[in-house]
Every structure is written in C-alpha cells, then in structure tokens.
Design a protein around this motif. Structure first.
Motif, PDB file in Angstrom:
ATOM      1  N   LEU A 121     -37.091 -42.418 -39.996  1.00  0.00           N
ATOM      2  CA  LEU A 121     -36.893 -41.012 -39.649  1.00  0.00           C
ATOM      3  C   LEU A 121     -37.189 -40.136 -40.866  1.00  0.00           C
ATOM      4  O   LEU A 121     -36.270 -39.701 -41.556  1.00  0.00           O
ATOM      5  CB  LEU A 121     -35.452 -40.771 -39.189  1.00  0.00           C
TER       6      LEU A 121
ATOM      7  N   THR B 113     -40.500 -39.378 -35.686  1.00  0.00           N
ATOM      8  CA  THR B 113     -39.987 -40.716 -35.939  1.00  0.00           C
ATOM      9  C   THR B 113     -41.151 -41.693 -35.978  1.00  0.00           C
ATOM     10  O   THR B 113     -42.065 -41.606 -35.160  1.00  0.00           O
ATOM     11  CB  THR B 113     -39.012 -41.120 -34.816  1.00  0.00           C
TER      12      THR B 113
ATOM     13  N   LEU C 207     -35.596 -37.764 -29.974  1.00  0.00           N
ATOM     14  CA  LEU C 207     -36.495 -38.424 -30.926  1.00  0.00           C
ATOM     15  C   LEU C 207     -37.641 -39.146 -30.223  1.00  0.00           C
ATOM     16  O   LEU C 207     -38.703 -39.369 -30.800  1.00  0.00           O
ATOM     17  CB  LEU C 207     -35.716 -39.437 -31.776  1.00  0.00           C
TER      18      LEU C 207
END
Length: 54
Positions: A13, A19, A34
């Motif tokens: 991250l 990500t 994410l």
C-alpha cells in the motif's frame, strides 16, 4: 527487487498510490475501497509506472 518484495508481502500500500498486488486473486481479499484501483505488477517497470503516475 521490488517485485520480489511484493510477491513476499502479497499486497503493498504505497501512500497516495493504488494498491500493488502480486497476483489477481489477491484483489478479492481487499476492502472495496482498495479493490477497484489495485494494480497487479509482475515486473519492476510496472511498479515504476504506477509509482510515477501517483
């Protein structure tokens, strides 16, 4: 070396960036916020592209 690290860590991250995933199947284990922007990287140039775009 970064790709090896991502493979060992499974998910990275980086602050302010999408990500980074080593494998597509990891996407389904991420929280929704994410998941949609996550990027699968397999070589160092892909990591560099993502990080430069941030």
């Amino acid at each position: 070396m970064l790709v090896d690290f991502i493979g060992l860590a499974d998910v990275v991250l980086p602050p302010g960036c999408p990500t980074l995933l080593a494998r597509e199947e990891q996407r389904y284990h991420l929280p929704e916020e994410l998941r949609s922007d996550a990027v699968v990287v397999q070589v160092g140039s892909e990591v560099e592209e993502v990080l430069q775009a941030c």
